[in-house]
Motif scaffolding. Sequence first.
Motif, PDB file in Angstrom:
ATOM      1  N   ILE A 114      -7.542  47.115 -36.923  1.00 31.52           N
ATOM      2  CA  ILE A 114      -7.387  46.327 -38.153  1.00 31.52           C
ATOM      3  C   ILE A 114      -6.186  45.398 -37.983  1.00 31.52           C
ATOM      4  O   ILE A 114      -5.097  45.839 -37.614  1.00 31.52           O
ATOM      5  CB  ILE A 114      -7.188  47.252 -39.372  1.00 31.52           C
ATOM      6  N   TRP A 115      -6.389  44.117 -38.288  1.00 33.27           N
ATOM      7  CA  TRP A 115      -5.355  43.105 -38.052  1.00 33.27           C
ATOM      8  C   TRP A 115      -4.750  42.578 -39.345  1.00 33.27           C
ATOM      9  O   TRP A 115      -5.438  42.434 -40.351  1.00 33.27           O
ATOM     10  CB  TRP A 115      -5.942  41.933 -37.254  1.00 33.27           C
ATOM     11  N   PHE A 116      -3.469  42.244 -39.272  1.00 31.85           N
ATOM     12  CA  PHE A 116      -2.723  41.561 -40.328  1.00 31.85           C
ATOM     13  C   PHE A 116      -2.114  40.333 -39.648  1.00 31.85           C
ATOM     14  O   PHE A 116      -1.225  40.472 -38.808  1.00 31.85           O
ATOM     15  CB  PHE A 116      -1.622  42.462 -40.890  1.00 31.85           C
ATOM     16  N   TYR A 117      -2.579  39.141 -40.018  1.00 30.81           N
ATOM     17  CA  TYR A 117      -2.287  37.997 -39.162  1.00 30.81           C
ATOM     18  C   TYR A 117      -2.202  36.692 -39.963  1.00 30.81           C
ATOM     19  O   TYR A 117      -2.754  36.576 -41.056  1.00 30.81           O
ATOM     20  CB  TYR A 117      -3.386  37.865 -38.105  1.00 30.81           C
ATOM     21  N   PRO A 118      -1.538  35.676 -39.393  1.00 33.00           N
ATOM     22  CA  PRO A 118      -1.519  34.346 -40.003  1.00 33.00           C
ATOM     23  C   PRO A 118      -2.846  33.630 -39.740  1.00 33.00           C
ATOM     24  O   PRO A 118      -3.461  33.808 -38.684  1.00 33.00           O
ATOM     25  CB  PRO A 118      -0.354  33.644 -39.301  1.00 33.00           C
ATOM     26  N   ASP A 122      -6.987  32.920 -36.973  1.00 25.70           N
ATOM     27  CA  ASP A 122      -8.196  33.518 -37.531  1.00 25.70           C
ATOM     28  C   ASP A 122      -9.331  33.592 -36.516  1.00 25.70           C
ATOM     29  O   ASP A 122      -9.964  34.639 -36.325  1.00 25.70           O
ATOM     30  CB  ASP A 122      -8.648  32.723 -38.761  1.00 25.70           C
ATOM     31  N   ASP A 123      -9.608  32.487 -35.843  1.00 22.78           N
ATOM     32  CA  ASP A 123     -10.721  32.473 -34.885  1.00 22.78           C
ATOM     33  C   ASP A 123     -10.438  33.382 -33.695  1.00 22.78           C
ATOM     34  O   ASP A 123     -11.350  34.048 -33.187  1.00 22.78           O
ATOM     35  CB  ASP A 123     -10.980  31.048 -34.399  1.00 22.78           C
ATOM     36  N   GLY A 135      -5.778  38.287 -43.460  1.00 25.04           N
ATOM     37  CA  GLY A 135      -4.985  37.129 -43.094  1.00 25.04           C
ATOM     38  C   GLY A 135      -4.222  36.551 -44.266  1.00 25.04           C
ATOM     39  O   GLY A 135      -4.595  36.729 -45.427  1.00 25.04           O
ATOM     40  N   TYR A 136      -3.136  35.879 -43.951  1.00 21.48           N
ATOM     41  CA  TYR A 136      -2.409  35.092 -44.940  1.00 21.48           C
ATOM     42  C   TYR A 136      -2.335  33.674 -44.384  1.00 21.48           C
ATOM     43  O   TYR A 136      -2.415  33.472 -43.162  1.00 21.48           O
ATOM     44  CB  TYR A 136      -1.018  35.668 -45.210  1.00 21.48           C
TER      45      TYR A 136
END
Length: 491
Positions: A114-118, A122-123, A135-136
């Motif tokens: 599971i990712w938490f990312y800018p 995204d791609d 994402g944020y």
Amino acid sequence: MAGSQIVCGPRITWPDEKAMARAEANGESFTLLKKEQDARMSELPKPADYDRLPLSWHKAKVRQLKLEAKERGVDGGIFLTNRWNMIYASGFIHTSTERPFACFFPMDQEDACIWFYPYLDDDMVKSWWCTQGFGYFDYQHAEGSAVEKGIVTQGKTTNIHRWWGETLGKLGYGNKTIGIDIGGLVEIGIMPGQENSQRVDMFGKYPTPQAFRPAGGAFGTMAAAIPEARFVDVADILIRHRVVKDEAENALTQRAMNYFSDIHAFARNYVLERGIGVLDWEIGNAAMVWGMHHIMKDIKNTGYPHEAVGIQVGIGVRTGRLNAYPHPNQIRWARVQPGDSIQIAGVVRIGGYGGEQYRSYLVAPWTDWQKHVWDVHTETYYIQARESWAGNTCSNVAKAVHDYQVKNGVGHIVYHRPGHGEGMEGHQPPYQALGDYTVMQKGMHFSNEPGLFDPEHGFGFNHGNNILVWDGKGLQMGTAPCNPEWNLLKL
């Protein structure tokens, strides 16, 4: 205009194309290289036929990490924020900036990431190992804004670290024990409880980190959002895995080092072609241009994410007085002159794996003192490798090298330890230094650079290689020769 002459006039600073063609065609250095490889390749790992570790390798690695984390009471999952830990565990090779990035491996879901990312990644994130992603838009993120969806809102500034915790809570991990890579000093080889130790040893006994509640920093903010959660540091687990490479990692490293050895053969030929007066900057750029072409002819590169990743060809060349200093701050922009020491150095990586391989040359005519220093340095280059056997200590390696240097009258021009651990990030613990008592394990990698530097006389030498700790001795994975026939030049 002053600049137009540089662009349109004689190409006096850029690699000479005809000289490059002759250097590639010249059999001298490549023949000497093959002779060295014929003598040594049988003891080295078979080079990989892949250019990055497969995703299956990373999934298996995460299962191992989870088992060790579980022994510390982790029942929620492993939450990683250190770039190198994330790359090592997930295989997602990415660019790191000030934008907070994290990945979470839940204990209750096998092979989940599971990712938490800018959003700018995204791609990249969604096309790799990603079972779920949050994402944020960017840092700093404004609450309620989603420019990528056409929503532009000047909302409250989002605290990303608190958002981590809130999201974990919504996922059902708010009352669990979560492993985090808070790290402390493990990235430089100081394990938990060894801060004041008189004999630092990465694989010695040390207190097992216990569950706690972080009080400050990013993890403290994260914890404040999930008050029932507990946390335990697992950074030492990650670093102990990262420093001992397995068969797949060694094979990929060997592939990179074989390319690097070829680059050294080309670079030596280029020096022979261009001779006295060639710029060190030109030699380095010629080697990088040739090296990239040499490597990329073998690697699929269609422009899609996760192909041709972790590839680095960085070659730096310096001649003359710059070699008298371990880390000169002067630009590499000098012409090769009689009596110079020349260093051709750098790092080559494929899929993030590889290492250093340096060669130090001496251009005729040289003094007796220069030749003596070169001889001592070259012998310690081999001593360091011979002493890097599994079961020996890093300190013992350093002592063997330094004893030989002092015995042979060059102690006053020794400026640093013989080597550092080698990993994706470059310098990695442990260190082959007098004060590091880590017992070396089979599969560790070390730089091989017992350099000598003489500011008074304006020269220095620092052969380098990537040592693989093995049974009975260390193996130098780069195969560019290191002997008078290769390194003592008459131009």
